[in-house]
Design an enzyme around this catalytic site. Structure first.
Site, PDB file in Angstrom:
ATOM      1  N   TYR A 146       2.078  -6.497  -0.135  1.00 22.45           N
ATOM      2  CA  TYR A 146       2.576  -5.283   0.526  1.00 22.45           C
ATOM      3  C   TYR A 146       2.653  -4.159  -0.497  1.00 22.45           C
ATOM      4  CZ  TYR A 146       5.726  -2.135   3.059  1.00 22.45           C
ATOM      5  OH  TYR A 146       6.288  -1.044   3.687  1.00 22.45           O
ATOM      6  N   ASP A 241       0.644  -3.546  -8.863  1.00 21.62           N
ATOM      7  CA  ASP A 241       1.831  -3.069  -8.150  1.00 21.62           C
ATOM      8  C   ASP A 241       3.013  -3.890  -8.636  1.00 21.62           C
ATOM      9  OD1 ASP A 241       3.857  -2.425  -6.429  1.00 21.62           O
ATOM     10  OD2 ASP A 241       2.634  -2.497  -4.619  1.00 21.62           O
ATOM     11  N   LYS A 269      12.239   0.178  -7.565  1.00 25.29           N
ATOM     12  CA  LYS A 269      13.383  -0.727  -7.521  1.00 25.29           C
ATOM     13  C   LYS A 269      14.237  -0.679  -8.788  1.00 25.29           C
ATOM     14  CE  LYS A 269      11.200  -3.756  -4.104  1.00 25.29           C
ATOM     15  NZ  LYS A 269      11.958  -3.286  -2.936  1.00 25.29           N
TER      16      LYS A 269
END
Length: 447
Positions: A146, A241, A269
């Site tokens: 994702y 990523d 994050k």
């Protein structure tokens, strides 16, 4: 055993009248696991506290950022001090370069970077930059990875899409995804075939170096190295990523652990200490194509927000100071939790596959006839999601809050200690027995 969630249910009903599904991100919903989502009022250390006064041992950590635990004093104080000077300026601050220095010192492949407000923005911008730098259009991604909800990347995207059973997304034109190819994770042969079919067309290969959005799935030996070799040979960029794995698996992320140097990296994050933030960066010659230096436009009114920068500086400074020993301790705590539950499952005869690395892990509930490994999304998708749902509810009733999806990684923080390990194993023993008793064992497929 049942939770009292009367106030949370009232709040859910109120939210549903105003917000689609009552949530601002689908992964917060409990549709995949059943039951009612508690509404959180506060958090501290390894624990969440809901509107009904219940306390939960937290294993999703705001989906990854809370590596120091909730309400880490240094982070809270940094945000408080920054807020007193105003929540936003819309102008440059010294904090942006200070946080950038902390990132680049930990991740040598990043020579320059730019901050944005989310991981989705970071990936979208990195893709645009890769296309401009190479003069090519095609993107290669991997099933179950994702990379945010931008149109071109909602192709076999794992995580919330897989949890909700959505094949991509409505509202995404076919024309938007015609240059996106999704391949099987851990399969280099498919990558070689793709490049042979589309010579000179691939702008970049993007992947989670350790998948976290189909559950935790590790790269097989040689997979990342092979991608690096192929992309370098073919003139395509390699984008890692590391929104989830950056500063989570080690100070330098997954690329440090596996010894891979990407062309571009996306982060999020942990670098915001729990505030909305993302970043993308890499080789200076690529990054210098961004406006105002180059022709690639990218902007964000709240990019480099002073509160997010302050939180990130505090958190990354703490991680730099803590060193490798910090990550060793996290990994050991994670081993005790993840492998401990695996051992209990084997004792009780519950088919379970445990994947873990560093402070990330996933328990995959399996059919006894299934393979005992999960190395790609097809493997993960054979998991018994209904049984996971029963297990999730039973754990929540016993004060342990797991990610509400079979297809999500769980996270351990520095605030998880011996007491939390013991409580988790005790809850898991009971919850596994509930899950085993609630559903019949599937019959093996016969020819």
């Amino acid at each position: 055993m049942a939770l009292h969630l009367e106030r949370s249910q009232e709040l859910q009903q109120r939210a549903e009248a105003l917000i689609p599904g009552g949530v601002d991100s689908p992964v917060r919903a409990f549709r995949a696991v059943g039951g009612h989502p508690p509404f959180v009022e506060r958090a501290e250390g390894a624990y969440l506290y809901d509107a009904d006064g219940n306390r939960y041992l937290d294993y999703f950590g705001s989906w990854g950022p809370m590596i120091l635990g909730h309400a880490a004093p240094a982070v809270i104080e940094a945000v408080r001090e920054a807020a007193l000077r105003s929540t936003s300026f819309g102008a440059s601050t010294a904090a942006e370069a200070e946080l950038a220095e902390l990132v680049t010192r930990a991740v040598p492949s990043i020579q320059k970077l730019r901050f944005v407000s989310s991981g989705t923005e970071a990936v979208m911008s990195a893709i645009r930059l890769a296309r401009a730098f190479t003069g090519r259009n095609r993107i290669v991604k991997f099933e179950g990875c994702y990379h945010g909800h931008s149109d071109a990347l909602l192709v076999k995207a794992g995580s919330g899409v897989a949890t909700l059973g959505i094949p991509g997304s409505a509202g995404v034109p076919v024309e938007t995804t015609q240059f996106t190819t999704a391949l099987r994770y851990n399969d280099l042969d498919e990558v070689e075939t793709l490049f042979a079919r589309h010579p000179g067309e691939v702008a970049c290969v993007i992947l989670e170096p350790v998948v976290g959005n189909a559950g935790t799935i590790l790269p097989e030996p040689g997979f990342l190295e092979g991608l690096r070799e192929i992309t370098r040979r073919e003139g395509a960029l390699l984008i890692l990523d590391e929104v989830m794995t950056g500063f989570r698996l080690s100070l330098g992320g997954a690329q440090q652990i596996y010894g891979i140097t990407p062309d571009l990296t996306t982060l999020g994050k942990i670098i915001g200490g729990g505030l909305p933030v993302g970043a993308f960066g890499g080789r200076a010659e690529i990054m210098d194509m961004l406006a105002p230096l180059g022709p690639v436009y990218q902007a964000g009114t709240l990019s480099g927000n002073p509160l997010a920068m302050a939180a990130g500086i505090a958190q990354l400074s703490a991680l730099h100071a803590a060193g490798a020993e910090f990550y060793d301790r996290l990994a050991e705590t994670t081993r005790q939790i993840a492998d401990g539950v695996q051992e209990i499952a084997e004792e009780l005869g519950v088919p379970l596959v445990t994947n873990r690395i560093g402070s990330m892990f996933t328990w995959f509930f399996r059919d006894s006839s299934d393979s005992d490994v999960v190395i790609d999304f097809d493997d993960a998708a054979r998991s018994l999601t209904e049984r996971f749902g029963v297990f999730h509810r039973a754990m929540l009733e016993r004060g342990v809050w797991l990610p509400p999806s079979q297809y999500e990684a769980a996270f351990v923080s520095a605030a998880h200690g011996a007491a939390e390990v013991e409580a988790t194993l005790a809850a898991a023993r009971e919850a596994l027995m509930v899950a085993q008793a609630a559903l019949p064992t599937p019959e093996p497929l016969t020819a």
